[in-house]
Design a protein around this motif. Structure first.
Motif, PDB file in Angstrom:
ATOM      1  N   TYR A   1       0.829  -1.206   0.000  1.00 35.61           N
ATOM      2  CA  TYR A   1       0.000   0.000   0.000  1.00 35.61           C
ATOM      3  C   TYR A   1       0.865   1.259   0.000  1.00 35.61           C
ATOM      4  CZ  TYR A   1      -2.730   3.779   2.073  1.00 35.61           C
ATOM      5  OH  TYR A   1      -3.301   5.005   2.332  1.00 35.61           O
TER       6      TYR A   1
ATOM      7  N   LEU B   1       1.316   3.852  -3.173  1.00 35.59           N
ATOM      8  CA  LEU B   1       0.844   5.219  -3.029  1.00 35.59           C
ATOM      9  C   LEU B   1       1.993   6.223  -3.182  1.00 35.59           C
ATOM     10  CD1 LEU B   1      -1.424   7.222  -2.368  1.00 35.59           C
ATOM     11  CD2 LEU B   1      -0.905   6.875   0.064  1.00 35.59           C
TER      12      LEU B   1
ATOM     13  N   GLU C   1      -8.323   0.967  -5.062  1.00 32.94           N
ATOM     14  CA  GLU C   1      -7.646   2.259  -5.156  1.00 32.94           C
ATOM     15  C   GLU C   1      -6.693   2.298  -6.346  1.00 32.94           C
ATOM     16  OE1 GLU C   1      -5.062   5.331  -2.350  1.00 32.94           O
ATOM     17  OE2 GLU C   1      -5.479   3.283  -1.661  1.00 32.94           O
ATOM     18  N   SER C   2      -5.961   1.211  -6.555  1.00 35.23           N
ATOM     19  CA  SER C   2      -5.016   1.149  -7.675  1.00 35.23           C
ATOM     20  C   SER C   2      -5.747   1.236  -9.004  1.00 35.23           C
ATOM     21  CB  SER C   2      -4.203  -0.150  -7.600  1.00 35.23           C
ATOM     22  OG  SER C   2      -3.495  -0.247  -6.384  1.00 35.23           O
TER      23      SER C   2
ATOM     24  N   ASP D   1      -6.984   4.809  -9.647  1.00 38.69           N
ATOM     25  CA  ASP D   1      -5.910   5.711 -10.071  1.00 38.69           C
ATOM     26  C   ASP D   1      -5.526   5.466 -11.525  1.00 38.69           C
ATOM     27  OD1 ASP D   1      -5.765   6.994  -7.636  1.00 38.69           O
ATOM     28  OD2 ASP D   1      -4.134   5.750  -6.857  1.00 38.69           O
TER      29      ASP D   1
ATOM     30  N   CYS E   1     -15.428   9.319  -6.014  1.00 42.04           N
ATOM     31  CA  CYS E   1     -14.079   9.219  -5.435  1.00 42.04           C
ATOM     32  C   CYS E   1     -13.742   7.759  -5.115  1.00 42.04           C
ATOM     33  CB  CYS E   1     -13.978  10.059  -4.173  1.00 42.04           C
ATOM     34  SG  CYS E   1     -14.298  11.813  -4.389  1.00 42.04           S
TER      35      CYS E   1
ATOM     36  N   ASN F   1     -11.052   6.115  -5.490  1.00 45.47           N
ATOM     37  CA  ASN F   1      -9.732   5.945  -4.860  1.00 45.47           C
ATOM     38  C   ASN F   1      -9.833   6.152  -3.356  1.00 45.47           C
ATOM     39  OD1 ASN F   1     -10.385   8.613  -5.471  1.00 45.47           O
ATOM     40  ND2 ASN F   1      -8.279   9.238  -5.831  1.00 45.47           N
ATOM     41  N   TYR F   2     -10.629   7.145  -2.932  1.00 49.04           N
ATOM     42  CA  TYR F   2     -10.826   7.360  -1.499  1.00 49.04           C
ATOM     43  C   TYR F   2     -11.639   6.227  -0.879  1.00 49.04           C
ATOM     44  CZ  TYR F   2      -9.229  12.161  -2.359  1.00 49.04           C
ATOM     45  OH  TYR F   2      -8.496  13.255  -2.709  1.00 49.04           O
TER      46      TYR F   2
ATOM     47  N   GLY G   1     -11.400   3.170  -1.822  1.00 57.71           N
ATOM     48  CA  GLY G   1     -10.395   2.121  -1.631  1.00 57.71           C
ATOM     49  C   GLY G   1      -9.617   2.332  -0.349  1.00 57.71           C
ATOM     50  N   GLU G   2      -9.285   3.582  -0.047  1.00 60.67           N
ATOM     51  CA  GLU G   2      -8.594   3.904   1.202  1.00 60.67           C
ATOM     52  C   GLU G   2      -9.453   3.505   2.410  1.00 60.67           C
ATOM     53  OE1 GLU G   2      -5.788   5.579   2.258  1.00 60.67           O
ATOM     54  OE2 GLU G   2      -4.859   6.271   0.399  1.00 60.67           O
TER      55      GLU G   2
ATOM     56  N   THR H   1      -9.518  -0.216   2.780  1.00 57.51           N
ATOM     57  CA  THR H   1      -8.232  -0.727   3.269  1.00 57.51           C
ATOM     58  C   THR H   1      -8.123  -0.588   4.777  1.00 57.51           C
ATOM     59  OG1 THR H   1      -7.100  -0.208   1.186  1.00 57.51           O
ATOM     60  CG2 THR H   1      -5.729  -0.432   3.155  1.00 57.51           C
TER      61      THR H   1
ATOM     62  N   MET I   1     -10.328  11.215   4.374  1.00 57.24           N
ATOM     63  CA  MET I   1     -10.841  10.846   3.051  1.00 57.24           C
ATOM     64  C   MET I   1     -12.098  11.649   2.703  1.00 57.24           C
ATOM     65  SD  MET I   1      -8.759   8.827   1.662  1.00 57.24           S
ATOM     66  CE  MET I   1      -7.474   9.710   2.542  1.00 57.24           C
TER      67      MET I   1
END
Length: 263
Positions: free
Chosen positions: A62, A66, A145-146, A149, A174, A176-177, A179-180, A183, A215
């Motif tokens: 991770y 990032l 998230e990957s 992006d 969002c 990607n957020y 995904g955060e 995680t 986030m």
């Protein structure tokens, strides 16, 4: 003691923010998490079960993903650098003591985020269903998230002046957020049967609440920027009215008025 080792690692790695303020929470964040994951593997090498090892490895993956992504974007993306120069606080007006407080708070948050797996290892809990479930959620979050992006990069390459609304961006604005959040929810879940006492629970919960708050704050900042850039576009107005901002299937379409959100 081990918690303060993680805090020290966060301080050391994120100290690159003294060169460029935003690095406290961007490159410093990513590479701090990678270093913390590597440190956990080194400190507990003899007692890592498969799930606990996977969680620590996910921290490394991770963080490196990032950090490298952000570094490459900063180097190659003119649009990103324009936004950073014109719409993001560069810390130039902050005093050194205030920057030091931000540095320390960031490092403390990074240690708290990783604390659930630390408590599992220090308490000798071994692997169980929560550890396995948490590891799986972390993998899903990092993959999400990957992918988000990569999709954003591809869409911006085709049309850099258009908002992203294809692929994962057709489900939430969002991803990607999201995904955060997934995680770090996995990390919290992984420690649900391992945390012992008020201090350990407090650290784990503060880490999760802190990153979720960041986030949502990031989502708000992005929404305000997109409203400014695309607000006159009828297609954008249709998009934001039908696509949740962060959580899929939850009819939360805007956080622009939530001035208490910072990120």
């Amino acid at each position: 003691m081990q918690f303060w080792v993680l805090f020290g690692i966060g301080l050391l790695v994120s100290s690159i923010g003294w060169k460029k303020f935003v690095w406290f929470i961007s490159l410093g964040y990513g590479f701090s998490m990678a270093a913390i994951g590597a440190a956990l593997i080194a400190m507990f090498a003899g007692q890592l079960g498969p799930a606990s090892l996977a969680i620590c490895l996910m921290l490394v993956v991770y963080g490196l993903r990032l950090g490298i992504y952000l570094a490459v974007r900063e180097k190659k993306s003119a649009a990103y650098n324009h936004v950073m120069k014109t719409q993001v606080n560069d810390g130039s007006g902050m005093s050194a003591p205030l920057k030091a407080v931000i540095w320390a708070v960031c490092a403390l948050l990074y240690a708290c985020e990783a604390s659930p797996v630390l408590w599992r290892l220090t308490n000798g809990c071994g692997d169980d269903a929560c550890a396995v479930a948490g590891a799986c959620l972390m993998v899903a979050g990092i993959v999400l998230e990957s992918a988000a992006d990569l999709q954003k990069t591809a869409q911006k390459r085709v049309n850099p002046r258009r908002f992203c609304d294809k692929g994962l961006y057709s489900f939430v604005r969002c991803p990607n957020y999201l995904g955060e959040v997934l995680t770090w929810t996995g990390m919290l879940v992984s420690g649900a049967t391992a945390c012992s006492g008020a201090w350990q629970w407090a650290a784990a919960i503060v880490g999760w609440v802190g990153i979720v708050y960041v986030m949502f704050g990031g989502a708000r900042r992005l929404e305000l920027r997109q409203n400014k850039n695309y607000g006159a576009d009828p297609e954008y107005q249709v998009y934001v009215k039908k696509t949740p901002i962060l959580l899929p299937f939850v009819p939360l379409y805007s956080v622009a008025d939530c001035t208490w959100l910072k990120g």
